[in-house]
Design a protein around this motif. Structure first.
Motif, mmCIF file in Angstrom:
data_model
loop_
_atom_site.group_PDB
_atom_site.id
_atom_site.type_symbol
_atom_site.label_atom_id
_atom_site.label_comp_id
_atom_site.label_asym_id
_atom_site.label_seq_id
_atom_site.Cartn_x
_atom_site.Cartn_y
_atom_site.Cartn_z
ATOM 1 N N ARG A 45 0.829 -1.202 0.000
ATOM 2 C CA ARG A 45 0.000 0.000 0.000
ATOM 3 C C ARG A 45 0.872 1.264 0.000
ATOM 4 O O ARG A 45 0.476 2.306 -0.522
ATOM 5 C CB ARG A 45 -0.920 0.011 1.222
ATOM 6 N N PRO B 144 3.240 2.898 -3.728
ATOM 7 C CA PRO B 144 2.828 4.007 -4.597
ATOM 8 C C PRO B 144 3.109 5.376 -3.970
ATOM 9 O O PRO B 144 3.387 6.338 -4.679
ATOM 10 C CB PRO B 144 1.322 3.792 -4.759
ATOM 11 N N ILE B 145 3.047 5.454 -2.657
ATOM 12 C CA ILE B 145 3.329 6.723 -1.974
ATOM 13 C C ILE B 145 4.798 7.090 -2.148
ATOM 14 O O ILE B 145 5.141 8.241 -2.423
ATOM 15 C CB ILE B 145 2.970 6.622 -0.475
ATOM 16 N N ARG C 108 5.430 8.453 -5.577
ATOM 17 C CA ARG C 108 5.043 9.854 -5.709
ATOM 18 C C ARG C 108 6.075 10.766 -5.054
ATOM 19 O O ARG C 108 6.414 11.824 -5.578
ATOM 20 C CB ARG C 108 3.668 10.067 -5.081
ATOM 21 N N PHE D 285 8.958 14.071 2.774
ATOM 22 C CA PHE D 285 8.062 14.325 1.640
ATOM 23 C C PHE D 285 6.780 13.501 1.708
ATOM 24 O O PHE D 285 5.767 13.895 1.137
ATOM 25 C CB PHE D 285 8.762 14.017 0.313
ATOM 26 N N GLY E 269 5.646 11.654 4.704
ATOM 27 C CA GLY E 269 5.023 11.489 6.005
ATOM 28 C C GLY E 269 5.037 10.073 6.539
ATOM 29 O O GLY E 269 4.131 9.666 7.264
ATOM 30 N N LEU F 20 5.668 -3.271 -8.482
ATOM 31 C CA LEU F 20 4.211 -3.094 -8.576
ATOM 32 C C LEU F 20 3.664 -3.583 -9.919
ATOM 33 O O LEU F 20 2.460 -3.537 -10.147
ATOM 34 C CB LEU F 20 3.843 -1.624 -8.365
ATOM 35 N N LEU G 185 3.988 -2.141 -12.708
ATOM 36 C CA LEU G 185 3.433 -1.024 -13.460
ATOM 37 C C LEU G 185 4.082 -0.907 -14.831
ATOM 38 O O LEU G 185 3.697 -0.063 -15.635
ATOM 39 C CB LEU G 185 3.636 0.287 -12.685
ATOM 40 N N TYR H 224 -0.385 4.784 -15.088
ATOM 41 C CA TYR H 224 -0.057 3.475 -14.525
ATOM 42 C C TYR H 224 -0.242 2.342 -15.529
ATOM 43 O O TYR H 224 -0.402 1.190 -15.156
ATOM 44 C CB TYR H 224 -0.862 3.228 -13.249
#
Lengths: 209, 209
Positions: A14, A17-18, A21, A42, A44, A80, A82, A109
């Motif tokens: 999960r 992907p964060i 980014r 950047f 968190g 992932l 992608l 994606y």
DNA sequence: CTTTGTGAAGTCCTTCACAGCC
DNA sequence: GGCTGTGAAGGACTTCACAAAG
């Protein structure tokens, strides 16, 4: 790189992907490398969480230096999956369906939406983007077209029925925009997106005047 | 009812809206009561998880019988503080902002969107629904209007700046539709909704042809 | 007999703390 | 000195299993 086998937590997936980014953001800031500490700022998420997550898949960093942004991005994309183009079909061509069809995130994606279905005769035959809306009764024919992802954008009452048909048509995953729970065989990943669920828990965290 | 103090897991709060939806569904099916086992079927969460979650807040069921749907719904609404009307303001009146403004989910959960802001002079003064779009430089004046929730629907680059202004204007929570991480004081709950994050992890679960 | 409510046990996930390397 | 990678410790959440109640 030893990389002994360890079960990969769903939470780690999960977060990937964060990180992706965050890496994009770093690169836009002109960086070439980032440390887990900088990335932490950047996105968190704690720096040791980031390092632990990445360690499930290999050793992507240099000690004393950090991570090469370009290289780590590529690695995460690969993890992932992608980097593979996936064909998608959407069921429901109403407001939501049209919005989804034009949402640029899918292309980013590597999702290629190649078919759209609706039950409403007035919508069948209509063109949205470059796609002609087909009769929902023809979903079964999708099987030949090798669709990977089914997107559900129909009223809740029809969502489960639509999911069943998509499963029969051979999709590997379902993205559900209807505000309801959907059952599918275990091999098929179902992700439900429902803004209302996030909305409804906000007041809990707000002091009453 | 003893109800000794126990820390309430964040995960429990996340599930309460799901139960609420399951209860609505049960009631639409004509039920008056549900057991945790039946509700489990409707929402895809184990029955003992449901019972444990509810037990943090009181004893809402009858042994041997189950839960009264009407009563439990009311209790959960109260726990989530959905029974209080909250004033909301939205920043960004583009496509996304307009869609959010007309999304019926807000009313259902007692959010009342009473103000909209944008930086684009062509949008300022325009009416969307019953709201006149104001100049983004006037956000500070919100303080007097006692807004509880700030909704961010601006480009990522402006999201943090907007969040800071909303915090200064006294909001208690922020709903962020920009695809980026936002910092705010601990007392302010920030929820970010980003479809791309869900999209990006789907391929991981899909076997490659 | 059915179903709740809950301590105890078990599982999963995160953080610590530091060896290993740059 | 700086930063990664990771076993070990710690914490959070879920499931078990059963006493208590209708």
């Amino acid at each position: 790189m030893m990389l002994k086998y360890r079960r990969i937590p769903e939470e780690t997936i999960r977060r990937l992907p964060i990180y992706l980014r965050g890496l994009l953001f770093s690169s836009q800031m002109g960086y070439k490398k980032v440390s887990s500490g900088e990335l932490s700022e950047f996105v968190g998420i704690s720096s040791c969480q980031i390092r632990k997550d990445l360690s499930y898949f290999g050793e992507f960093g240099k000690r004393g230096v950090g991570y090469d942004i370009e290289k780590l991005s590529r690695e995460i994309r690969k993890i992932l999956k992608l980097d593979v183009v996936r064909k998608a079909a959407i069921v429901g061509a109403g407001n939501l369906g049209s919005a989804v069809l034009t949402y640029p995130g899918f292309k980013i994606y590597n999702f290629d939406i190649t078919a759209a279905f609706d039950a409403d005769p007035r919508k069948i035959g209509k063109k949205i983007r470059d796609i002609t809306v087909e009769d929902v009764r023809n979903i079964a024919k999708l099987k030949k077209r090798k669709i990977d992802l089914g997107i559900i954008a129909v009223p809740s009452a029809d969502a489960q029925k639509t999911a069943d048909e998509l499963v029969k048509a051979g999709v590997k995953a379902i993205l559900n925009f209807s505000p309801c729970y959907i059952t599918a065989p275990k091999r098929i990943k179902v992700v439900t997106i429902d803004i209302a669920m996030d909305l409804a828990r906000l007041p809990y965290y707000m002091p009453v005047s």
